[in-house]
Design an enzyme around this catalytic site. Structure first.
Site, PDB file in Angstrom:
ATOM      1  N   ASN A 181      28.207  31.140  52.580  1.00  0.00           N
ATOM      2  CA  ASN A 181      28.397  29.844  53.230  1.00  0.00           C
ATOM      3  C   ASN A 181      27.592  28.763  52.522  1.00  0.00           C
ATOM      4  O   ASN A 181      26.578  29.029  51.873  1.00  0.00           O
ATOM      5  CB  ASN A 181      28.036  29.886  54.721  1.00  0.00           C
ATOM      6  CG  ASN A 181      26.561  30.096  54.951  1.00  0.00           C
ATOM      7  OD1 ASN A 181      25.788  29.146  54.943  1.00  0.00           O
ATOM      8  ND2 ASN A 181      26.153  31.342  55.141  1.00  0.00           N
ATOM      9  N   LEU A 234      35.904  46.766  54.005  1.00  0.00           N
ATOM     10  CA  LEU A 234      35.893  48.072  53.349  1.00  0.00           C
ATOM     11  C   LEU A 234      36.808  48.168  52.139  1.00  0.00           C
ATOM     12  O   LEU A 234      36.649  49.075  51.323  1.00  0.00           O
ATOM     13  CB  LEU A 234      36.258  49.162  54.361  1.00  0.00           C
ATOM     14  CG  LEU A 234      35.362  49.262  55.607  1.00  0.00           C
ATOM     15  CD1 LEU A 234      35.757  50.466  56.442  1.00  0.00           C
ATOM     16  CD2 LEU A 234      33.891  49.320  55.233  1.00  0.00           C
ATOM     17  N   CYS A 278      43.414  14.547  69.198  1.00  0.00           N
ATOM     18  CA  CYS A 278      44.760  14.272  69.704  1.00  0.00           C
ATOM     19  C   CYS A 278      45.832  14.908  68.826  1.00  0.00           C
ATOM     20  O   CYS A 278      46.914  15.236  69.315  1.00  0.00           O
ATOM     21  CB  CYS A 278      44.988  12.767  69.820  1.00  0.00           C
ATOM     22  SG  CYS A 278      44.020  12.014  71.155  1.00  0.00           S
ATOM     23  N   CYS A 285      20.608  13.122  41.371  1.00  0.00           N
ATOM     24  CA  CYS A 285      20.615  14.171  42.391  1.00  0.00           C
ATOM     25  C   CYS A 285      19.449  13.979  43.352  1.00  0.00           C
ATOM     26  O   CYS A 285      18.292  13.869  42.930  1.00  0.00           O
ATOM     27  CB  CYS A 285      20.536  15.553  41.735  1.00  0.00           C
ATOM     28  SG  CYS A 285      20.517  16.915  42.935  1.00  0.00           S
TER      29      CYS A 285
END
Length: 648
Positions: A126, A65, A181, A433
């Site tokens: 994302n 907001l 770990c 690409c």
């Protein structure tokens, strides 16, 4: 003068009648309705665009907001796309706005859907969705205007097939990962203890009751300390017993004694682990509360300042741990079948992660963090600036005007930095690409009837470059469905092979002479004749891939062919090495497809974001929730609330 004419008088005068007429008829797809999306939709509506569709999967959160001004407190938990539409119509009720509360990767947003638009505007959050939209726009041959912000920097990029670079022409940094770990036994930085508190301990006590045996087995296979792995397995088994008694009197104290005392003593018994690193210091609950024990290294003293920005003392962290653990346990008991999930705006969860991470940091002599810092690091937050979003959204509209005029040389990448706004000449596509250099062919198909063998014999062999007996391989993402040595799947349907609508099925020349062809799968229309082949090919001749430029001679072995792609969104399968094992020995998924590429280290905890406290450890590279990557000063590709990885 009509209300409509008066409303658009200024826009018509500034833009000119020709361009204004074009924008009034243009169909615009806006993907994302967050920080940039709110500004962008407002601009589209007020400029006079008349046909807009919005797609966004997200719902409104309290933290939105402060900058996403189309939303109010009453809208929390509602669809961003739907509320953005409702609010924008208050600005201009004469605009046609269609809102979809959905994932842009859903099957209804197929290649035909993208082709129905004149321009696509990205305001995404994302990397995966960005790459998907990039490929769909290339396949549909629809211009895409990409954008992103992070803090005070931002970028706008126009992507037009065969004219400019696409989103994947430049490599993107991968998220930072840490071995299991390191997180579970030998942390050395605040981010390690925060990830442990959020992703491990919170999950063990209040989240999904998952079995971590597989993760630990994989860690052992990858060469991590065998004794340490065995200790962690024992620890996980004990956690199940602790969780079962958490609601009983003294439950929180038992958790404290286990994770900050018993487990630490167990680690200390493995003396080889501590030959080259400082030993951890176990905590004793009664001693801390009675203040009879000296504070270990890393334990702060009580300070002053705002509540959330103050670093708590050791005793205060213990008290906060006990209190938050009790609050979360009571919530979990109210709905035993519904596990809790961490949310940065959940006060109970944030208190727990703050206290737990600080106590663990104290054990290992790591500096403690304030609640504000923990929220930033655990919640994947980079400060988002409303003004930055507004500037970038405005730049997108200016680029949109160039696109509607087809003035491609004017479609320059726009960069916003602390030094101001700059542009660069548009870069041509990267010849190497593996996304925009592919040839895309739409293929409506019945996935339950079309077999892989029929796809190869029909659509693939109908391509002139792949006709006859030329050796080809077929990939879907990082899965190899077929190649000259793998024929096991030829009789299986695409549905059995788990190929879905909107998937890109890649046909690759084994000799590397020709470029790749990607069949973009969509659903067959219901009117399709059931007796006809279970697919529809575009009018022949089908587009044929161009020949690849000869690679420079750098000592490659002559036996090398085309490798599998690194991941489903990466450059499409460049050349694979000759197989060193029979097909039966290769790793396959449940559908029978060969999984040729996985994450190199499955025994890692992936951390997409670290906050300011960890940025000092290396170069901050942003790869955003509403943006791309910030590659260097003056070359920003960021994201509002973006992810940050540490390099170096």
């Amino acid at each position: 003068m009509s209300d409509d004419a008066e409303r658009y008088m200024a826009a018509r005068t500034i833009l000119g009648p020709e361009l204004f007429k074009r924008l009034r008829t243009a169909r615009i797809l806006m993907v994302g309705a967050g920080g940039i999306g709110c500004e962008l939709l407002k601009n589209l509506v007020l400029c006079g665009f008349n046909d807009i569709e919005i797609v966004d999967l997200d719902t409104i959160d309290l933290s939105n907001l402060n900058r996403q001004f189309l939303f109010q407190k009453k809208h929390i938990k509602k669809s961003k796309a739907i509320v953005a539409r409702e609010t924008a119509l208050l600005f201009n009720p004469h605009v046609k706005i269609t809102a979809h509360h959905a994932n842009i990767k859903d099957k209804q947003f197929n290649i035909g859907y993208f082709k129905s638009f004149d321009v696509v505007l990205n305001a995404l959050d994302n990397l995966d969705a960005r790459r998907h939209v990039n490929r769909m726009c290339l396949a549909a041959d629809v211009p895409l205007i990409e954008s992103g912000t992070t803090g005070y920097v931002g970028q706008v990029q126009v992507i037009v097939k065969d004219i400019t670079e696409c989103y994947d022409c430049q490599p993107k940094p991968v998220p930072r990962t840490y071995p299991v770990c390191t997180i579970r036994s030998t942390p050395s930085a605040p981010i390690h203890t925060i990830v442990w508190a959020k992703s491990y301990l919170f999950q063990q006590l209040f989240g999904e009751d998952e079995d971590g045996e597989e993760e630990l087995d994989k860690a052992a296979e990858d060469g991590e300390n065998a004794d340490e792995i065995a200790s962690l397995k024992k620890e996980a088994a004990e956690f199940k017993r602790v969780r079962a008694t958490l609601s009983q009197p003294g439950g929180a104290e038992r958790v404290f004694d286990k994770v900050f005392n018993t487990d630490i003593h167990r680690l200390l018994s493995m003396e080889d682990m501590w030959k080259a690193r400082a030993k951890p210091t176990p905590l004793v609950y009664d001693d801390i509360l009675s203040a009879s024990a000296p504070a270990p290294a890393g334990a702060p003293s009580t300070g002053s300042g705002l509540k959330d920005q103050r670093v708590l003392s050791l005793k205060e962290n213990v008290q906060l741990f006990m209190d938050s653990c009790d609050r979360l346990q009571k919530r979990a008991a109210l709905a035993p079948g519904t596990p809790l999930a961490f949310d940065k705006d959940d006060a109970d969860a944030l208190d727990f992660v703050t206290a737990t991470s600080n106590l663990r940091s104290t054990v290992y002599g790591i500096p403690n963090k304030s609640r504000f810092d923990v929220k930033e690091m655990a919640g994947n937050i980079i400060p988002a600036i409303a003004t930055t979003n507004a500037i970038i959204a405005g730049a997108q509209i200016l680029q949109l005007f160039h696109v509607l005029r087809a003035h491609w040389t004017s479609c320059k990448p726009v960069y916003l930095t602390a030094k101001g706004v700059s542009t660069m000449p548009p870069a041509p596509p990267n010849p190497s690409c593996g996304v925009c250099r592919d040839t895309y062919i739409p293929l409506p198909a019945d996935l339950s009837r079309l077999t892989l063998g029929a796809l190869i014999a029909g659509p693939a062999r109908a391509i002139e470059a792949f006709a006859g007996d030329r050796e080809i391989s077929v990939f879907e993402g990082s899965r190899m469905l077929a190649d000259p040595d793998l024929e096991d799947n030829l009789g299986k349907t695409l549905l059995e092979l788990r190929v879905e609508v909107n998937a890109f099925v890649m046909v690759v020349d084994e000799d590397g002479e020709y470029g790749n062809v990607a069949f973009v799968i969509s659903e067959l229309p219901s009117s399709h004749d059931p007796s006809a082949p279970p697919y529809i090919l575009p009018p022949t001749p089908l587009p044929s891939p161009p020949k690849r430029p000869a690679p420079p001679s750098v000592g490659l072995e002559s036996g090398l062919k085309r490798p599998a792609p690194e991941n489903e969104d990466a450059a499409a399968p460049p050349a694979k090495k000759a197989r060193t094992a029979p097909a039966a020995e290769l790793k396959t998924d449940a559908s029978g497809a060969v999984v040729l590429s996985e994450d190199e280290d499955d025994c890692v905890v992936e951390v997409e974001v670290v906050g300011d406290g960890a940025r000092a450890g290396g170069e901050a590279v942003v790869g955003g929730r509403e943006g791309g990557v910030a590659r260097k000063e003056g070359e920003a590709k960021g994201g509002d609330d973006s992810d940050v990885e540490i390099i170096g």
